[in-house]
Motif scaffolding. Structure first.
Motif: not given
Length: 551
Positions: A102-108, A54-55, A133-134
């Motif tokens: 760092x944040x990553x978002x789950x798709x789908x 995620x930006x 969240x990392x």
């Protein structure tokens, strides 16, 4: 079980819940025991990975809104640097100028369909987002799942708060259903297709797993959500493995708006604050004595007054849960940008994220220390070396955690400051931090004292050898006085003399090192004028003769 409500039950006009699930990352054997940037393992998968970074809002100034500004200035400068960095870009090494998050978002996944009870109709929640969240240099990740629905009855909302955040069942009902868990949870795609289904009722998925691995399994829909991460001990392969940090109930945040929040009873507020199962509004979830100090311990009532309709916002906190209750007709409470709904999703979410990250990391340090000391065998040299390396690593990581992540206060704004103190007070993170800090320092002090002891023993041995060497040097010094002139002898004679002197010298030094402790005792006794010569001689004789211990 039928829904414990009546036709006059209050209606939650807007219900929103955020689950926070702290997990410990355990990398594969190829990566070793600890790495700094776990998110790179997801990035390496490319397009096949369902998680996308995620930006943040600090990209294009044209997209930077007043809400982002209000969120930023809520926090103190050192917390701002932790959350947002210093505007030096997010590329390169994660140092002082870059945010360590760092944040990553789950798709789908777009919706969640839940059946709380076989006698109740399914409830479909809209999924706002699912984020992972990392944190740089820390083996902790936090899964955040936000979902919402409108026009739920209060008992149904209480059921959602009580049952949805369960990683695995704590027990099973007589009918086989997972205790205190929904009957069924489904992740749905945008087209309504079912992507994954819970398996709380499948007892044989949980009992053998715990028996074999002494670690709990997780429900199938949570396991699906975290892919390509894999549960530790499971048969599934993943880019990294995870395991539980706390118990099966996930911490949560909840936002509930009512037509008239003053219509809620003390029992309603107690169930919302303590996240208990639904029940009649005219009863309490616990005894009156247990709830004597309920308002003082769990309620923040700066903007709440039952006698004044203008004060209709109430904050509830028990550590495990943070709940906001307010009036649906008040724009200040329901505005998603400038109102409390926006603050709930951003400022207060970050406050809870920090607090639960602190607790999870401190529990991780405790687990590291316990694992290190449990594997120590002082009779095994390799075990001692591993223990020293592990404690040094934990000490270094703890110092970096203290100076990069640990905050006693996050804001000077009175309300945020008070709620953070209330939250951390219930989580007891200050005490846990002190316990971990003392344990780490004790371990480090043990290593330092052990190193000093070993150095002292080495000095004793060297002193004994030097003393004996002094005697040998004086005794053989006459060779340098040319009393025996060996210069005219052949080379092989000189080599023979050299070997004849070298071998006894090596044996003498080795013997002196082996008997260094007894020789050191003899030197001390020899210097003690209070001892008779016979007593000094007995100390010397201990080198070859040990008196029997009396039984």
């Amino acid at each position: 079980m039928s829904e414990p409500t009546s036709s006059a039950a209050p209606v939650v006009r807007h219900f929103r819940q955020i689950l926070l699930w702290p997990l410990r990352v355990i990398p594969g054997q190829a990566e070793g025991t600890h790495i700094s940037r776990y998110w790179e393992l997801l990035e390496a998968l490319g397009e096949q990975c369902p998680w996308r970074e995620v930006a943040d809002e600090f990209g294009d100034p044209a997209d930077f809104k007043e809400r982002h500004y209000k969120e930023f200035i809520t926090f103190l400068p050192y917390v701002q640097r932790f959350l947002y960095g210093e505007g030096m870009g997010r590329e390169g090494l994660t140092g002082y100028g870059n945010s360590p998050i760092r944040v990553f978002r789950r798709q789908g996944i777009e919706r969640m369909r839940v059946v709380f009870d076989d006698q109740l109709p399914p409830v479909v929640f809209e999924v706002a987002h699912i984020d992972l969240y990392f944190f740089y240099d820390i083996d902790i990740i936090i899964l955040a799942v936000e979902f919402f629905a409108n026009d739920l009855s209060l008992p149904l909302a209480q059921e959602a708060l009580f049952k949805l955040g369960r990683a695995y069942p704590g027990f099973w009902e007589a009918n086989g259903q997972g205790g205190q868990c929904p009957s069924r949870v489904e992740w749905l795609s945008a087209t309504g297709d079912t992507l994954a289904v819970s398996d709380y009722e499948d007892r044989q998925q949980y009992l053998p797993f715990v028996c074999r691995h002494r670690s709990p399994n997780v429900a199938a829909h949570w396991e699906y959500l975290l892919r390509p991460l894999a549960l530790y001990h499971s048969d599934n392969e993943g880019v990294m493995q995870y395991r539980q940090v706390e118990y099966h109930r996930m911490p949560l945040l909840a936002y509930l708006s009512f037509d008239d929040p003053h219509a809620l009873t003390r029992g309603d507020f107690a169930r919302l604050a303590l996240i208990t199962k639904a029940g009649p509004s005219d009863t309490l979830p616990y005894s009156e004595r247990e709830l004597t100090h309920f308002e003082h311990q769990y309620c923040y009532d700066k903007f709440w007054d039952p006698a004044n309709p203008a004060f209709s916002s109430r904050y509830l906190c028990c550590g495990h849960a943070f709940v906001m209750v307010g009036k649906a007709s008040e724009r200040f409470f329901t505005d998603p940008e400038a109102g409390l709904l926006g603050q709930f999703r951003h400022q207060y979410f970050l406050v809870n994220l920090i607090a639960h990250f602190h607790k999870a990391t401190l529990m991780l340090f405790s687990e590291w220390l316990a694992a290190a000391i449990s594997q120590l065998d002082i009779r095994d040299v390799d075990s001692v070396k591993f223990f020293k390396r592990e404690i040094r690593r934990v000490m270094e990581t703890f110092l970096r955690f203290t100076h990069r992540y640990w905050f006693h206060e996050v804001s000077n704004q009175a309300q945020v400051k008070d709620l953070f103190r209330m939250l951390t007070g219930h989580l007891d993170t200050d005490r846990i931090y002190q316990d971990v800090s003392v344990a780490v320092k004790d371990m480090n002090q043990y290593l330092d004292s052990d190193s000093l002891r070993r150095q002292a023993n080495t000095v004793v041995r060297l002193t004994v050898v030097t003393t004996l060497g002094l005697i040998a040097t004086v005794s053989t010094g006459f060779l340098g006085m040319n009393i025996f002139d060996e210069t005219s002898n052949p080379v092989w004679v000189k080599l023979l003399i050299f070997v004849a002197v070298l071998i006894p010298s090596i044996l003498l030094v080795n013997y002196a090192v082996a008997k260094a402790k007894f020789l050191s005792d003899f030197l001390e006794a020899l210097a003690d004028e209070r001892l008779a010569w016979w007593d000094r001689t007995k100390v010397l004789l201990r080198i070859w003769w040990k008196p029997r211990r009396k039984t």
